[in-house]
Design a protein around this motif. Structure first.
Motif, PDB file in Angstrom:
ATOM      1  N   UNK A 175       0.837  -1.206   0.000  1.00  0.00           N
ATOM      2  CA  UNK A 175       0.000   0.000   0.000  1.00  0.00           C
ATOM      3  C   UNK A 175       0.870   1.253   0.000  1.00  0.00           C
ATOM      4  N   UNK A 176       1.956   1.229   0.749  1.00  0.00           N
ATOM      5  CA  UNK A 176       2.867   2.373   0.804  1.00  0.00           C
ATOM      6  C   UNK A 176       3.512   2.631  -0.553  1.00  0.00           C
ATOM      7  N   UNK A 177       3.913   1.568  -1.245  1.00  0.00           N
ATOM      8  CA  UNK A 177       4.524   1.717  -2.573  1.00  0.00           C
ATOM      9  C   UNK A 177       3.514   2.293  -3.565  1.00  0.00           C
ATOM     10  N   UNK A 178       2.310   1.746  -3.583  1.00  0.00           N
ATOM     11  CA  UNK A 178       1.281   2.239  -4.506  1.00  0.00           C
ATOM     12  C   UNK A 178       0.977   3.707  -4.229  1.00  0.00           C
ATOM     13  N   UNK A 179       0.883   4.061  -2.955  1.00  0.00           N
ATOM     14  CA  UNK A 179       0.622   5.453  -2.590  1.00  0.00           C
ATOM     15  C   UNK A 179       1.745   6.360  -3.084  1.00  0.00           C
ATOM     16  N   UNK A 180       2.981   5.923  -2.931  1.00  0.00           N
ATOM     17  CA  UNK A 180       4.114   6.758  -3.330  1.00  0.00           C
ATOM     18  C   UNK A 180       4.227   6.903  -4.844  1.00  0.00           C
ATOM     19  N   UNK A 181       3.770   5.869  -5.589  1.00  0.00           N
ATOM     20  CA  UNK A 181       3.857   5.921  -7.052  1.00  0.00           C
ATOM     21  C   UNK A 181       2.666   6.635  -7.680  1.00  0.00           C
ATOM     22  N   UNK A 182       1.606   6.840  -6.911  1.00  0.00           N
ATOM     23  CA  UNK A 182       0.420   7.503  -7.442  1.00  0.00           C
ATOM     24  C   UNK A 182      -0.732   6.536  -7.582  1.00  0.00           C
ATOM     25  N   UNK A 183      -1.846   6.855  -6.929  1.00  0.00           N
ATOM     26  CA  UNK A 183      -3.007   5.963  -6.922  1.00  0.00           C
ATOM     27  C   UNK A 183      -3.912   6.342  -8.083  1.00  0.00           C
ATOM     28  N   UNK A 184      -3.899   5.516  -9.130  1.00  0.00           N
ATOM     29  CA  UNK A 184      -4.741   5.802 -10.298  1.00  0.00           C
ATOM     30  C   UNK A 184      -5.025   4.498 -11.042  1.00  0.00           C
ATOM     31  N   UNK A 185      -6.065   4.511 -11.848  1.00  0.00           N
ATOM     32  CA  UNK A 185      -6.413   3.346 -12.654  1.00  0.00           C
ATOM     33  C   UNK A 185      -6.689   2.121 -11.815  1.00  0.00           C
ATOM     34  N   UNK A 186      -6.181   0.972 -12.276  1.00  0.00           N
ATOM     35  CA  UNK A 186      -6.423  -0.284 -11.561  1.00  0.00           C
ATOM     36  C   UNK A 186      -5.787  -0.287 -10.183  1.00  0.00           C
TER      37      UNK A 186
END
Length: 598
Positions: free
Chosen positions: A213-224
């Protein structure tokens, strides 16, 4: 005659003389209906009848029934059994945790957090601890084929493991950290600290879920990824997902730059097809996973080194519930953490999405390492706290050499030493959590960020080593019972050994500390020194001398012996004294300060 003997062997209740043998004949050789002679097997071993018993009855005078005189027949074994240590509410019983929260949290936050932790502590005792034990006794198993020969690679886990997933969602053990407030991360860490020793190692998938979850948040939460992030941080058991972490390959774990052989081929729809062998995948039954792979270019070449690695997101099963181009080769047989399904996987056409910039995979997992290392520290400190809590409770029940263990000065001294170690580790954990919370809410100063970068690998390194030593010595306080599997105590030591290995061994972490010094040009060390040199703030040096002052004061007060809780409280006072400023401030603490319990 031969046929009679043969029938007697086949049908032991049938006797050629027409009378069934007495079933008590071998148990009570001195009494036989009808005056039958005693069993020769027992009389031949030294069990004899008395002279009176051996006399044959006179004709017409039946022998009176007599009580058996078999050796030890009436020996009493007594009614004493050692009382086991009982687990109370881990929050209510942990005065040091309560003191930390009262010192640092604003009043309105403290009321909410304290109420939640007390309620959750009761649930740990009443429900979670038994589920964790069930996970230990029923480890996962692999079913490679179904009854009709089809390859299914089904990992079978016990009902308690599945229940743990539901509880994790209900309690927000991941979600709490992402419902952002300045103290959200501290609240989550305190909750996991109560949960970890009873979790049956479900803390492992939660650590990787939090990291994903931390990685996804840092990379930008969009799309799938928006849907994935929502599921990873959900409080709804029906939608909550857990994540795996598939980084380790056959050439090793920490050296991902040269050890990663998995390749990714881009597909017309923009997804990638992964092919490779993952040597060690933790929590393999998770719903999704993050993994590293090298992208194959149009000429069929890949770039070696860390610059050739990209980060991918994949779902373990497709919409039909079938494995996504994955074959489970075998489950790992481990020293500890047997509750967690850990497997070797063959990826053969596994559909995945690239979520990092091409060649930026290693840089993208830095945030994941921060989170998973924090979870490692939580498990280490929580394991130490649990074994000491049980040892302290047991010391009030176990009688040895004429008095309770808590009244033996040497036993008290040993537990006090372990208590000091554990409290120092706890404060290091909570300071790291506090700094991470500041960073996540954009409230961290430059000094806070430097300090976080330095403390995270140090905390993981040091507490992992501490946990093995403290838990090992803690088991000694139970004597031989600490070595018995059916007490549930030895598993704590087996599981602790992984804490020095997972997410970086001691030398790897030491090199990471040196790397932080080099990349920051020494600023991380400046940040550390500026904090420890602030006036009125006790440091690690106070811990080093606290035990000596404890022993001197204890000798003056008691001359040996005394209350366990009183002695531990005295260690706390000696170590740092009362806090200089009890005002709650998110910027005002340091990990090596100890506070009194009262």
């Amino acid at each position: 005659m031969f046929s009679r003997v043969r029938r007697a062997r086949l049908f032991p209740m049938w006797h050629p003389g027409g009378r069934p043998p007495c079933p008590l004949a071998c148990l009570f050789p001195t009494w036989h209906p009808g005056g039958r002679p005693p069993c020769p097997k027992l009389t031949g071993r030294g069990i004899k009848m008395s002279t009176v018993q051996s006399q044959k009855p006179e004709p017409g005078h039946p022998r009176p029934l007599q009580e058996p005189t078999l050796a030890f027949a009436k020996t009493a074994i007594g009614t004493f059994f050692q009382e086991q240590p009982r687990l109370g509410n881990p929050y209510v019983d942990d005065a040091f945790l309560q003191r930390y929260l009262r010192t640092h949290l604003p009043p309105q936050v403290l009321e909410q957090v304290s109420s939640d932790l007390e309620r959750f502590g009761a649930r740990v005792t009443a429900e979670i601890d038994a589920l964790g034990r069930e996970c230990e006794l029923n480890p996962p198993a692999l079913q490679p084929y179904d009854a009709w020969g089809r390859r299914v690679d089904r990992i079978i886990t016990c009902p308690a493991w599945k229940r743990m997933k539901m509880i994790a969602a209900e309690e927000g053990l991941v979600a709490e950290a992402y419902e952002r407030g300045p103290w959200s991360r501290v609240h989550q860490v305190a909750k996991l600290y109560l949960y970890a020793p009873s979790a049956g190692l479900f803390t492992c998938p939660l650590a990787m879920t939090d990291g994903a979850a931390k990685v996804i948040e840092s990379l930008g939460i969009s799309g799938f990824l928006a849907d994935a992030f929502g599921r990873l941080t959900s409080r709804d058991p029906g939608t909550f997902w857990t994540s795996g972490q598939w980084m380790t390959e056959r050439r090793g774990g920490s050296d991902v730059a040269s050890g990663t052989e998995t390749v990714a081929r881009e597909q017309p729809d923009g997804t990638y097809s992964l092919s490779g062998f993952k040597w060690f995948t933790s929590a393999t039954d998770s719903d999704v996973s993050l993994t590293l792979a090298r992208i194959v270019d149009a000429q069929g070449r890949v770039e070696e080194g860390s610059r050739g690695l990209s980060l991918f997101y994949l779902e373990v099963r497709d919409q039909e519930g079938k494995l996504n181009g994955i074959e489970v080769q075998r489950l790992k047989e481990k020293l500890g953490t047997r509750q967690v399904p850990t497997a070797e996987l063959l990826l053969d056409g596994c559909k995945a999405h690239r979520i990092s910039a091409e060649g930026r995979g290693v840089a993208s997992i830095a945030d994941m390492l921060t989170i998973t290392r924090l979870h490692n520290v939580i498990s280490a400190v929580a394991g130490m706290r649990r074994v000491i809590s049980l040892a302290r409770e047991y010391a009030g029940k176990r009688l040895a050499f004429g008095k309770l263990l808590k009244d033996h000065p040497l036993h008290m001294q040993t537990l006090a030493r372990l208590e000091v170690e554990t409290r120092g580790a706890f404060l290091l954990l909570m300071e790291t959590a506090r700094l991470l919370g500041l960073e996540e809410t954009k409230l961290a100063s430059e000094r806070d960020l430097h300090l976080l970068r330095l403390l995270m690998p140090v905390a993981k390194l040091y507490t992992g080593k501490q946990a093995v030593a403290v838990i090992s010595e803690g088991l000694e306080s139970f004597g031989g019972q600490g070595y018995m599997e059916d007490t549930g105590l030895p598993v704590a030591l087996r599981d602790a050994q992984v804490l020095t290995i997972w997410e970086g061994t001691t030398n790897v972490l030491a090199l990471d500390v040196l790397r932080s010094l080099s990349k920051s040009e020494g600023r991380v060390l400046d940040a550390y020194c500026s904090v420890v040199q602030e006036p009125g703030k006790p440091t690690c040096l106070d811990l080093a001398s606290s035990l000596g002052r404890y022993e001197e004061a204890r000798a003056e007060r008691h001359g040996g012996g005394g209350s366990l809780s009183t002695d531990f409280r005295h260690v706390s006072h000696n170590a740092a004294g009362p806090p200089q400023n009890s005002q709650s401030s998110i910027h005002g603490c340091f990990p090596c300060r100890l506070y009194p319990e009262s």
